[in-house]
Write an enzyme that holds these catalytic residues in place. Structure first.
Site, PDB file in Angstrom:
ATOM      1  N   ALA A  52      -7.319  25.440 -16.114  1.00 38.74           N
ATOM      2  CA  ALA A  52      -7.432  25.877 -17.506  1.00 38.74           C
ATOM      3  C   ALA A  52      -6.279  26.806 -17.878  1.00 38.74           C
ATOM      4  CB  ALA A  52      -8.771  26.577 -17.733  1.00 38.74           C
ATOM      5  N   TYR A  54      -3.324  26.930 -16.408  1.00 37.66           N
ATOM      6  CA  TYR A  54      -2.094  26.130 -16.410  1.00 37.66           C
ATOM      7  C   TYR A  54      -1.980  25.333 -17.708  1.00 37.66           C
ATOM      8  CZ  TYR A  54       1.418  22.687 -15.012  1.00 37.66           C
ATOM      9  OH  TYR A  54       2.540  21.897 -14.966  1.00 37.66           O
ATOM     10  N   ASP A  55      -3.075  24.687 -18.109  1.00 38.23           N
ATOM     11  CA  ASP A  55      -3.067  23.896 -19.345  1.00 38.23           C
ATOM     12  C   ASP A  55      -2.747  24.763 -20.553  1.00 38.23           C
ATOM     13  OD1 ASP A  55      -3.638  21.557 -18.011  1.00 38.23           O
ATOM     14  OD2 ASP A  55      -5.801  21.696 -18.321  1.00 38.23           O
ATOM     15  N   GLU A 135     -12.127   5.649 -17.516  1.00 38.70           N
ATOM     16  CA  GLU A 135     -12.408   5.758 -16.082  1.00 38.70           C
ATOM     17  C   GLU A 135     -12.300   7.221 -15.662  1.00 38.70           C
ATOM     18  OE1 GLU A 135      -9.056   4.315 -13.555  1.00 38.70           O
ATOM     19  OE2 GLU A 135      -8.158   3.801 -15.494  1.00 38.70           O
ATOM     20  N   LYS A 137     -11.089  10.558 -14.022  1.00 41.39           N
ATOM     21  CA  LYS A 137      -9.786  11.053 -13.584  1.00 41.39           C
ATOM     22  C   LYS A 137      -9.978  11.744 -12.232  1.00 41.39           C
ATOM     23  CE  LYS A 137      -5.849  13.900 -15.026  1.00 41.39           C
ATOM     24  NZ  LYS A 137      -5.801  14.731 -13.811  1.00 41.39           N
ATOM     25  N   ASP A 139      -9.448  13.827  -8.991  1.00 36.74           N
ATOM     26  CA  ASP A 139      -8.678  15.035  -8.694  1.00 36.74           C
ATOM     27  C   ASP A 139      -8.194  14.967  -7.244  1.00 36.74           C
ATOM     28  OD1 ASP A 139      -7.474  17.459  -8.952  1.00 36.74           O
ATOM     29  OD2 ASP A 139      -9.304  18.646  -8.930  1.00 36.74           O
ATOM     30  N   ARG A 158       3.926  11.033  -5.689  1.00 38.25           N
ATOM     31  CA  ARG A 158       4.547  11.080  -7.014  1.00 38.25           C
ATOM     32  C   ARG A 158       5.849  11.869  -6.978  1.00 38.25           C
ATOM     33  NH1 ARG A 158       2.287  11.118 -12.211  1.00 38.25           N
ATOM     34  NH2 ARG A 158       0.201  11.552 -11.406  1.00 38.25           N
ATOM     35  N   TYR A 246      -5.919   2.219  -9.253  1.00 37.72           N
ATOM     36  CA  TYR A 246      -6.188   2.136 -10.692  1.00 37.72           C
ATOM     37  C   TYR A 246      -4.956   1.797 -11.535  1.00 37.72           C
ATOM     38  CZ  TYR A 246      -4.494   6.983 -10.356  1.00 37.72           C
ATOM     39  OH  TYR A 246      -3.754   8.110 -10.068  1.00 37.72           O
ATOM     40  N   LYS A 310      -7.150   4.231 -21.535  1.00 40.58           N
ATOM     41  CA  LYS A 310      -5.944   3.403 -21.588  1.00 40.58           C
ATOM     42  C   LYS A 310      -6.192   2.213 -22.504  1.00 40.58           C
ATOM     43  CE  LYS A 310      -4.771   4.475 -16.749  1.00 40.58           C
ATOM     44  NZ  LYS A 310      -4.653   3.938 -15.383  1.00 40.58           N
ATOM     45  N   LYS A 334      -9.664  15.937 -20.598  1.00 44.57           N
ATOM     46  CA  LYS A 334     -10.061  16.881 -19.550  1.00 44.57           C
ATOM     47  C   LYS A 334     -11.439  17.471 -19.830  1.00 44.57           C
ATOM     48  CE  LYS A 334      -7.397  18.115 -16.738  1.00 44.57           C
ATOM     49  NZ  LYS A 334      -6.175  18.951 -16.787  1.00 44.57           N
ATOM     50  N   CYS A 439     -41.467  40.717  -0.362  1.00 44.42           N
ATOM     51  CA  CYS A 439     -40.119  40.504   0.166  1.00 44.42           C
ATOM     52  C   CYS A 439     -40.109  39.320   1.132  1.00 44.42           C
ATOM     53  CB  CYS A 439     -39.643  41.764   0.884  1.00 44.42           C
ATOM     54  SG  CYS A 439     -38.058  41.563   1.709  1.00 44.42           S
ATOM     55  N   CYS A 442     -39.288  40.719   4.881  1.00 36.99           N
ATOM     56  CA  CYS A 442     -40.158  41.578   5.692  1.00 36.99           C
ATOM     57  C   CYS A 442     -41.614  41.555   5.264  1.00 36.99           C
ATOM     58  CB  CYS A 442     -39.641  43.015   5.688  1.00 36.99           C
ATOM     59  SG  CYS A 442     -39.832  43.862   4.094  1.00 36.99           S
ATOM     60  N   CYS A 463     -37.701  45.239  -2.982  1.00 37.60           N
ATOM     61  CA  CYS A 463     -38.525  45.347  -1.784  1.00 37.60           C
ATOM     62  C   CYS A 463     -38.798  46.817  -1.495  1.00 37.60           C
ATOM     63  CB  CYS A 463     -37.797  44.704  -0.601  1.00 37.60           C
ATOM     64  SG  CYS A 463     -38.518  45.092   1.005  1.00 37.60           S
ATOM     65  N   CYS A 469     -37.029  46.659   6.592  1.00 39.07           N
ATOM     66  CA  CYS A 469     -36.648  45.363   6.038  1.00 39.07           C
ATOM     67  C   CYS A 469     -35.348  44.886   6.692  1.00 39.07           C
ATOM     68  CB  CYS A 469     -36.457  45.453   4.527  1.00 39.07           C
ATOM     69  SG  CYS A 469     -35.987  43.871   3.778  1.00 39.07           S
TER      70      CYS A 469
END
Length: 726
Positions: A52, A54-55, A135, A137, A139, A158, A246, A310, A334, A439, A442, A463, A469
């Site tokens: 998030a 980075y985007d 389809e 995506k 990761d 890549r 794909y 696509k 996304k 608890c 105990c 407790c 305990c």
């Protein structure tokens, strides 16, 4: 303004408000930051910010370039795909570049994408439906597989989109990648797809790595990328990698004329394809697929971070072509990076060091913000019921149950939390979760304190087991031996943890009383402390001697060491001073278990104590487990009576005083300290036991009650004359 403050102001400034000169500086910053993050993600397989974040950087860079097109830099991220190649691998140039996809972040972004496609093609509705595939995506790590005459000749990552790393030897070890293709395939075929790791395999791999003292992976994507890019193919072979096909690059003859047809052909050639891929003919259909996949995300068994759309017709793809680094005919929708749907498998109650019972959601693992999440906080029992702190309805009043499909959120480094419940997917046999009133560690009572002023219950159930305990034991022991409590030299936090792990017949320590039997138990044990790693005869003897020096301890330190909720150093001193001896304090606390008793009223009346502390004390001493441990401890330790200074000449020695109203010549704390130094007791309320009230301006109900009871009332000036402090 400093240079750093100036730079920060640019970062926070909206793109539309930036001047041309500011845009130059901001584009320079973004180019450097994005290059760093591209290398961390693509080259080193170790991202340092979330998807998030980075985007957001990418979108800001693109917005600036659209506003100032003549300022686009040569090193801009918009001109780059992927990152630098890792050292140690040969290079392979892609005959067809491996480009990235533009992103959509909302339903409207998808509709805009479809609109752009139609406008570019001048697509008339009379021409029929515009089919688009959808389809998941995946990761993972993109991989291109080149086959010549049906045989795998090389495999490449890549890389930077033009040149990738030669990982052929490693790719050959992946079971999902065929070494040969069936007869009749085109002479040249480059199949592209994603290398990934399933959740179960990822967890098993990390468990092995941890057991062998190795470094664990942050998430399945990092594990897959790191495993594929090993210089030793035998390591890759030992890793459970998978592959989905794909797409394609260079191919000498297309066996189909649609995206869907091509992918289905890959399946006939022996490749695994994603069964969730669908062909749709409207935005509504595409969004239905998107939201269904989003909700099913946690149950897939592998990581996805969106849905790829696509254009299905390959001729239309050819006409649409490409823009710089991405195709016009595809886009990645996304998921919200910090939220995800998953299934709540269990609600586990964890007991913290203060006795707080905290419900934790045990989830079907799902990656959120680049981190695999399998646990999330449920805060407290009211949150599970759908009730807010003021009695308001949370999540529309929906409760949270085991088996529910829930929405979780992870923002930055904040602990993941369950936000909502999808009632449409709730199992028919589900039942409301019953929060325990004992608890789980105990068996002691677990209660919710009631605020005496508001009458409202505390959100947290705790407790009352205290000293016995096991869930609280280690932290309680650390507190017991801390500097302001028993302060045992050589027995710090690390040593406490060590002794807690030992078996009891080998020097184990589970409760405070166990500390003072260490020497005796060690002498009869076959496993001597002096023979353990890090210890010797001298260090063991010094520890035993240090323990023995603490068998007599000041009363206030002893009370503080018990770790009773709300009883810190200050309150421990107040209590020690008020009761004077352990015997008096102990008997009074046991009697105070009855809230209608005189002992409880006396405790509550001690100035500075109040109802909250009184309730905590009565709960602690009302628990049989605590009394039993105290009895064992007192066989080993003697709390010393409070030393009372000679106040025989004091006019207020032994008297119970109450200060009320606004004191003008000294603070309330100073007045209290002064009175106690003179041998008096200071109470917070007026009762028949009160001997004198010192009233300043604004005195109210306490003064009135004193007058009703016929108690002596003096002014602040009279107090100074009486005590001789004037």
């Amino acid at each position: 303004m400093s240079a750093s403050e100036s730079a920060q102001s640019l970062i926070e400034k909206p793109v539309d408000d930036l001047s041309r000169e500011e845009a130059v500086l901001e584009l320079e910053r973004l180019a450097g930051e994005l290059k760093t993050h591209d290398e961390a993600y693509h080259t080193n397989d170790a991202p340092i910010i979330s998807d998030a974040e980075y985007d957001a950087l990418k979108r800001r860079n693109e917005a600036l370039e659209q506003r100032f097109p003549d300022l686009v830099r040569e090193d801009s991220a918009s001109n780059r795909v992927g990152g630098e190649l890792a050292e140690g691998f040969g290079k392979i140039t892609h005959s067809v570049p491996m480009l990235s996809l533009d992103n959509a972040f909302s339903d409207d972004d998808l509709r805009e994408f479809l609109g752009r496609v139609r406008r570019f093609l001048r697509y008339d509705p009379l021409m029929g439906d515009l089919a688009v595939t959808a389809e998941p995506k995946i990761d993972g790590l993109s991989l291109a597989l080149r086959y010549e005459n049906g045989k795998l000749v090389h495999a490449a990552t890549r890389g930077d989109g033009t040149t990738g790393e030669n990982v052929t030897a490693n790719a050959r070890t992946i079971a999902d990648i065929p070494q040969t293709l069936p007869a009749g395939v085109p002479e040249i075929v480059e199949v592209r797809g994603e290398v990934y790791m399933a959740h179960a395999d990822f967890e098993a791999l990390n468990a092995r790595m941890q057991a062998n003292g190795g470094k664990v992976f942050a998430n399945p994507r990092n594990a897959a990328a790191g495993s594929l890019r090993q210089l030793n193919a035998e390591i890759t072979k030992s890793r459970p990698l998978k592959f989905f096909a794909y797409a394609w690059g260079e191919i000498s003859d297309l066996p189909a004329n649609t995206q869907m047809g091509m992918v289905e052909t890959f399946q006939t050639w022996g490749f695994k394809i994603n069964s969730l891929m669908k062909r749709c003919v409207s935005a509504e259909e595409l969004l239905e697929v998107y939201h269904r996949i989003e909700e099913d995300r946690a149950s897939l068994g592998y990581d996805i971070d969106g849905v790829v759309y696509k254009v299905d017709d390959l001729e239309l793809q050819r006409r649409l072509g490409f823009i710089s680094r991405s195709p016009r005919w595809a886009i990645a929708h996304k998921f919200p990076a910090e939220k995800a749907f998953t299934i709540l498998r269990e609600i586990e109650i964890q007991v913290g060091r203060t006795g707080a019972l905290t419900p934790v959601a045990k989830l079907e693992p799902v990656t959120v913000g680049g981190v695999v999440v399998s646990n999330a906080t449920l805060h407290n029992e009211d949150y599970i019921k759908g009730i807010g702190p003021k009695g308001e309805a949370l999540r529309g009043g929906k409760d949270i149950r085991v088996g529910d499909t829930v929405v979780i959120q992870r923002a930055g480094d904040v602990i993941p939390q369950v936000l909502d419940v999808d009632l449409n997917r709730r199992p028919e046999d589900s039942t409301p979760f019953m929060f325990p009133d004992h608890c789980p560690a105990c068996g002691s009572n677990a209660d919710r304190e009631v605020n005496p002023k508001t009458g409202r219950s505390d959100a947290v159930r705790r407790c009352s087991g205290g000293l016995i305990c096991p869930a609280q034991a280690v932290e309680k022991l650390k507190h017991f031996v801390s500097r302001n409590a028993f302060d045992i030299e050589g027995l710090g936090a690390k040593q406490v943890e060590m002794f807690f792990e030992f078996d009891m017949d080998k020097g184990g320590v589970r409760t405070p009383s166990d500390i003072f039997t260490l020497r005796e138990r060690d002498s009869s044990s076959l496993t001597k402390l002096r023979s353990r790693e890090g210890w010797g005869a001298v260090s063991a003897r010094k520890l035993f001697d240090a323990i023995d020096t603490r068998r007599f301890i000041d009363l206030n330190r002893f009370i503080y060491a018990l770790g009773i909720r709300h009883v810190g150093e200050g309150n421990a001193k107040l209590l020690a001073r008020a009761y004077g001896s352990w015997e008096a304090f102990y008997e009074a606390m046991k009697a105070a278990g009855d809230p209608t008793s005189e002992a409880y009223r006396d405790l509550n009346d001690i100035d500075g104590i109040g109802a909250t502390v009184a309730e905590a004390l009565s709960q602690f001493f009302g628990e049989e487990h605590n009394i039993a441990e105290l009895d064992r401890l007192l066989e080993q330790v003697t709390p010393k009576d409070v030393v009372v200074e000679d106040t025989s000449g004091s006019p207020v020695a032994g008297k119970t005083l109450v200060f009320t109203g606004s004191l003008e010549r000294l603070s309330r704390d100073e007045a209290k300290s002064q009175a106690e130094a003179l041998g008096a007791k200071v109470s917070g309320s007026v009762s028949k036991k009160t001997d004198m009230v010192i009233a300043g301006p604004g005195a109210g109900s306490k003064l009135k009650k004193a007058q009703e009871l016929g108690i002596e009332v003096i002014s602040e000036d009279d107090w100074f004359k009486l005590t001789g402090a004037d």
